[in-house]
Design an enzyme around this catalytic site. Structure first.
Site, mmCIF file in Angstrom:
data_model
loop_
_atom_site.group_PDB
_atom_site.id
_atom_site.type_symbol
_atom_site.label_atom_id
_atom_site.label_comp_id
_atom_site.label_asym_id
_atom_site.label_seq_id
_atom_site.Cartn_x
_atom_site.Cartn_y
_atom_site.Cartn_z
ATOM 1 N N CYS A 1 -25.686 6.418 8.288
ATOM 2 C CA CYS A 1 -24.624 7.397 8.497
ATOM 3 C C CYS A 1 -24.072 7.175 9.910
ATOM 4 O O CYS A 1 -24.615 6.380 10.688
ATOM 5 C CB CYS A 1 -25.159 8.825 8.341
ATOM 6 S SG CYS A 1 -26.385 9.288 9.612
ATOM 7 N N CYS B 1 -28.125 6.953 3.863
ATOM 8 C CA CYS B 1 -28.583 6.416 5.147
ATOM 9 C C CYS B 1 -30.078 6.139 5.054
ATOM 10 O O CYS B 1 -30.858 6.977 4.586
ATOM 11 C CB CYS B 1 -28.293 7.421 6.254
ATOM 12 S SG CYS B 1 -28.995 6.952 7.868
ATOM 13 N N HIS C 1 -23.988 -6.377 17.372
ATOM 14 C CA HIS C 1 -24.056 -6.373 15.904
ATOM 15 C C HIS C 1 -22.700 -6.046 15.292
ATOM 16 O O HIS C 1 -21.974 -5.161 15.769
ATOM 17 C CB HIS C 1 -25.090 -5.352 15.417
ATOM 18 C CG HIS C 1 -26.501 -5.824 15.590
ATOM 19 N ND1 HIS C 1 -27.580 -5.224 14.961
ATOM 20 C CD2 HIS C 1 -27.025 -6.841 16.326
ATOM 21 C CE1 HIS C 1 -28.696 -5.845 15.303
ATOM 22 N NE2 HIS C 1 -28.376 -6.825 16.141
ATOM 23 N N CYS D 1 -28.740 -6.155 11.371
ATOM 24 C CA CYS D 1 -29.977 -5.386 11.435
ATOM 25 C C CYS D 1 -30.947 -5.765 10.317
ATOM 26 O O CYS D 1 -32.126 -5.383 10.358
ATOM 27 C CB CYS D 1 -29.686 -3.881 11.333
ATOM 28 S SG CYS D 1 -29.048 -3.143 12.857
ATOM 29 N N HIS E 1 -27.520 1.420 17.280
ATOM 30 C CA HIS E 1 -26.772 0.376 17.978
ATOM 31 C C HIS E 1 -26.504 0.700 19.448
ATOM 32 O O HIS E 1 -25.783 -0.030 20.135
ATOM 33 C CB HIS E 1 -25.461 0.091 17.247
ATOM 34 C CG HIS E 1 -25.675 -0.536 15.897
ATOM 35 N ND1 HIS E 1 -25.711 0.204 14.732
ATOM 36 C CD2 HIS E 1 -25.923 -1.825 15.539
ATOM 37 C CE1 HIS E 1 -25.939 -0.597 13.708
ATOM 38 N NE2 HIS E 1 -26.077 -1.837 14.165
ATOM 39 N N CYS F 1 -25.015 -2.753 8.373
ATOM 40 C CA CYS F 1 -25.147 -3.758 9.428
ATOM 41 C C CYS F 1 -26.022 -4.903 8.911
ATOM 42 O O CYS F 1 -27.232 -4.745 8.749
ATOM 43 C CB CYS F 1 -25.761 -3.155 10.693
ATOM 44 S SG CYS F 1 -25.943 -4.367 12.030
ATOM 45 N N HIS G 1 -45.135 -25.658 -19.521
ATOM 46 C CA HIS G 1 -45.396 -24.778 -20.669
ATOM 47 C C HIS G 1 -45.063 -23.337 -20.298
ATOM 48 O O HIS G 1 -45.554 -22.810 -19.302
ATOM 49 C CB HIS G 1 -46.857 -24.887 -21.107
ATOM 50 C CG HIS G 1 -47.174 -24.043 -22.310
ATOM 51 N ND1 HIS G 1 -46.515 -24.187 -23.503
ATOM 52 C CD2 HIS G 1 -48.067 -23.037 -22.496
ATOM 53 C CE1 HIS G 1 -46.992 -23.317 -24.375
ATOM 54 N NE2 HIS G 1 -47.932 -22.603 -23.783
ATOM 55 N N CYS H 1 -26.702 8.083 12.821
ATOM 56 C CA CYS H 1 -27.836 7.155 12.940
ATOM 57 C C CYS H 1 -27.377 5.772 13.395
ATOM 58 O O CYS H 1 -28.082 5.088 14.144
ATOM 59 C CB CYS H 1 -28.579 7.047 11.617
ATOM 60 S SG CYS H 1 -29.479 8.562 11.158
ATOM 61 N N CYS I 1 -41.588 -24.008 -26.565
ATOM 62 C CA CYS I 1 -42.152 -22.837 -25.877
ATOM 63 C C CYS I 1 -41.127 -22.098 -25.030
ATOM 64 O O CYS I 1 -41.191 -20.877 -24.894
ATOM 65 C CB CYS I 1 -43.356 -23.238 -25.038
ATOM 66 S SG CYS I 1 -42.993 -24.430 -23.725
ATOM 67 N N CYS J 1 -31.988 8.917 7.627
ATOM 68 C CA CYS J 1 -32.005 10.372 7.441
ATOM 69 C C CYS J 1 -31.711 10.807 6.016
ATOM 70 O O CYS J 1 -31.906 11.978 5.672
ATOM 71 C CB CYS J 1 -31.008 11.036 8.399
ATOM 72 S SG CYS J 1 -29.271 10.677 7.998
#
Length: 758
Positions: free
Chosen positions: A644, A615, A660, A629, A652, A626, A697, A647, A423, A618
């Site tokens: 981007c 990004c 981070h 994150c 951050h 990251c 199976h 952002c 099978c 946006c």
């Protein structure tokens, strides 16, 4: 189970760096990599640790590595720890003896403080190897004999998988360190002359037996069993002696005696074997295509025997064309020898030699009358097509289209017919080739003369009939399994259940040398690798591993893949043409998830190691990622966390994210100034098949068209006709319910009870 594409080593001395590797550890590297580094006279080798889930290699000094054969590596890997492996590696004679053991060998096995007598019934893995490990430990499955029956701990089953059959508590699985042959072989340290081993069943006075004398099978009753010159003999009261007279006694070596009455053809013994029934079509015309590996049946007075043709030719003093059969059951007379000459190899009591004209195609797969009528129909309708079908020269057949599925595929006796634990192979081949051409390249790429027959079987006997008629007989799958076994990839390919990925790796990698479908970079070092010449890690499928601290409850495949890549630090080097994913491994007592939601589309844009990305906030061109994150609860559990510049600064700026660690994305030159916002295309893959397993199976669900309800379900063993001498009935039926469930919200789907789902 071995991997011939790898070179194996044992570490003979603990390395100074890395310090976590012990002496006795088994490691491996690819043959090509080993050949290259050997040419360069490298003092260190880049090896992977066997048994590790890590995809990272380690550089070890050549001086502390000793090369192993794949078989020896498997035997040593079965031992409990590195210290034991090193100890038994140095026991060269014991390891050499273990490598010479075969199924059917009489052995002593150590169990606690006892030495128990038994027979080897199985040699191989009992824990399945999983990516990235090419092999796992090789164990011996032993059936206890005589007074030691009942002192075992299983019936040939390990962790719900059946490896051989024996009565309850008569089975033991043991590594080679606990197993020794009763009769030393030519590979044993003492190296005496080989002695024929006793048959697998003990004989007692009064037992009915079949014995083999001067190429004839006779019947009789055991009078006494004794040893002469260290060789066991059986004294038999004969039904008919070698002169045709009834009564009398004869002494016969034990290895020429089979317990029970084994039927054979008239020239071999005193049992009438019916000729071909007169109402059957001429046998020369009907069965001309019987060949090596054909699945056949033989009609005898006590019923039918079933087996596979292993040899065709002429025997001394015989004018007829003869065949050697490997029978499905222990009703033969030898292990592939005839008058002390070996013609093929099989387990004891499984070989039978008889006329080719006594054989018929196995009716459990396809009735002979149906075969004949189909051949006649082909000859009448299209002689050229019949000739192409017979010679295996039919051209490629395209996958079954959405419009043709109902006409060609749906119904009973449709799909691929299952037989003898096939099978896993049936479901994998049906999924890949019935309605998709994504891997058709493996059917037509140039290959070696040695591997060409396997490719021919795959194309002409399996894929083309599946696509043109919607049905593949089980004997064709068995033929493929036999060819794989003959190539030495696994001696249990014809009998045991396997994982689909094991079969696909053998076909795609070892046989057809298909370019790996998956190319990966390790996230923390891929930039270095790129600058060093583009080295990648390659594979044919990806096993999803998850961090134990994951927060997923009802995950999609999209989420599982992203979380797995995050936890293992991997990126895709390129968009794969076909992505085969293994879900997290489940056990009978533990399930990581109650349900997993198949993703109809898999967005892999953010999993690529290079290329423009958007990004997540946006939609503009992203410049950094990251990983810290990724598991931040403020973000969705789906999607990598890439931003981007604007952002990223905003995200951050929060005090909890100041620490981070962000990494710059590898953006091709020119994109920063050339690509307008939101103009980036995303790379997506479409789901076309799901393989599922329950209680050993495999079945499959296939997405065959563009509509949400274009799903079919395939089971190669959906029903069965008859018992032992019967056959499996494969079935394909429409399964639009899959589309209905996948359109539900996660909350609705979570409330579904699996056993109550349609």
């Amino acid at each position: 189970m071995t991997s011939t594409n790898n070179v194996y080593f044992i570490v003979t001395k603990k390395p100074e760096h890395p310090g976590h590797i012990s002496a006795g550890h088994i490691c491996h590297m690819s043959v090509n990599r080993h050949r290259l580094e050997t040419k360069l006279s490298a003092k260190r080798l880049s090896v992977f640790l066997l048994g590790s889930k890590s995809l990272l290699d380690h550089e070890l000094e050549v001086s502390i590595l000793e090369e192993l054969s794949p078989e020896a590596a498997g035997l040593l890997q079965a031992l409990p720890d590195d210290a034991e492996r090193l100890k038994w590696f140095r026991e060269k004679e014991a390891l050499q003896t273990a490598l010479g053991l075969t199924e059917g060998t009489l052995v002593m096995v150590e169990e606690g403080r006892d030495q128990l007598r038994g027979i080897i019934r199985y040699i191989g893995m009992i824990t399945r190897s999983s990516y990235p490990n090419p092999i796992s430990g090789t164990f011996f499955g032993i059936e206890l004999q005589g007074a030691d029956k009942g002192k075992g701990n299983n019936d040939g089953t390990y962790q719900y998988d059946k490896y051989f059959s024996c009565p309850k508590d008569c089975g033991i699985f043991a590594p080679f360190s606990r197993v020794k042959p009763v009769v030393p072989s030519s590979l044993s340290p003492s190296k005496p002359e080989p002695v024929p081993q006793p048959e697998s069943e003990e004989l007692h006075p009064g037992d009915r037996v079949t014995y083999f004398v001067d190429d004839k099978c006779r019947h009789g009753m055991v009078v006494h069993v004794e040893e002469k010159d260290k060789q066991p003999f059986v004294r038999i009261s004969t039904d008919m002696d070698e002169n045709g007279k009834r009564g009398g006694e004869i002494e016969v070596p034990l290895h020429l005696v089979a317990k029970g009455e084994v039927p054979a053809e008239p020239e071999n013994m005193d049992v009438d074997l019916p000729e071909t029934p007169s109402e059957e079509p001429n046998s020369d015309e009907l069965y001309v295509d019987l060949s090596i590996n054909s699945v056949v049946e033989v009609n005898v007075g006590s019923g039918n025997l079933y087996g596979i043709i292993r040899w065709i030719g002429n025997l001394p003093d015989r004018l007829d064309t003869m065949v050697g059969l490997e029978l499905d059951e222990e009703k033969g007379v030898s292990d592939g020898t005839f008058k002390n000459k070996r013609f093929f190899s099989c387990a004891p009591k499984r070989a039978l030699f008889l006329k080719l004209s006594s054989c018929r195609p196995d009716s459990r797969f396809q009735s002979t009358s149906a075969n004949h009528s189909k051949k006649t129909m082909l000859k009448q309708e299209d002689p050229e097509r019949e000739r192409a079908h017979r010679e295996g020269t039919m051209g490629p057949v395209p996958p079954i289209s959405t419009e043709e599925v109902n006409q060609i595929l749906i119904g009973r006796m449709k799909g691929i017919q299952g037989h003898c634990n096939s099978c896993y192979m049936d479901a994998a081949l049906f999924s890949l080739f019935s309605c998709s051409s994504v891997l058709d390249s493996m059917l037509f790429k140039s290959t070696t003369p040695q591997d060409a027959p396997i490719q021919k079987t795959l194309l002409h006997d399996i894929v083309n009939p599946l696509r043109s008629k919607g049905f593949v007989e089980g004997r064709h799958i068995m033929k493929l399994r036999e060819q794989l076994k003959k190539h030495g990839y696994s001696q249990s390919f014809t009998t045991d259940e396997k994982d689909p990925e094991e079969f696909l790796t053998v076909i795609m990698h070892h046989i057809l040398a298909l370019d790996p479908l998956l190319k990966l970079y390790s996230d923390d070092k891929y930039k270095k690798i790129l600058s060093a010449g583009g080295k990648v890690q390659e594979s044919y499928y990806y096993q999803i591993f998850l961090d134990q601290k994951h927060s997923l409850v009802l995950p999609t495949v999209q989420q599982l893949l992203e979380h797995s890549f995050h936890s293992t630090g991997l990126k895709l080097a390129e968009v794969p043409s076909c992505l085969i994913l293994q879900m997290p491994r489940f056990g009978k007592k533990f399930k990581m998830f109650d349900k997993i939601i198949p993703s109809l589309e898999l967005d892999i844009t953010d999993l690529l190691s290079e290329g423009p990305q958007q990004c997540m906030l946006c939609g503009n061109l992203a410049i950094e990622e990251c990983t810290d994150c990724f598991k931040d609860p403020i973000f969705s559990q789906t999607g990598c966390k890439i931003f981007c510049q604007k952002c990223s600064m905003q995200v951050h700026s929060h005090p909890q994210r100041h620490s981070h660690q962000r990494a710059a994305l590898d953006i091709p030159i020119g994109y920063l100034s050339r690509v307008p916002p939101h103009a980036l295309t995303r790379d997506k893959l479409e789901l076309f098949a799901v393989l599922c397993i329950e209680t050993s199976h495999y079945v499959s669900f296939i997405k065959y068209g563009p509509n949400s309800q274009d799903w079919i379900f395939f089971d190669s063993m959906a029903d069965r006709q008859g018992e032992r001498e019967g056959y499996n009935i494969p079935e394909v039926h429409a399964c639009p319910e899959v589309g209905e469930y996948l359109e539900m919200s996660p909350a609705e789907l979570a409330n579904q009870v699996p056993r109550e789902m349609k």
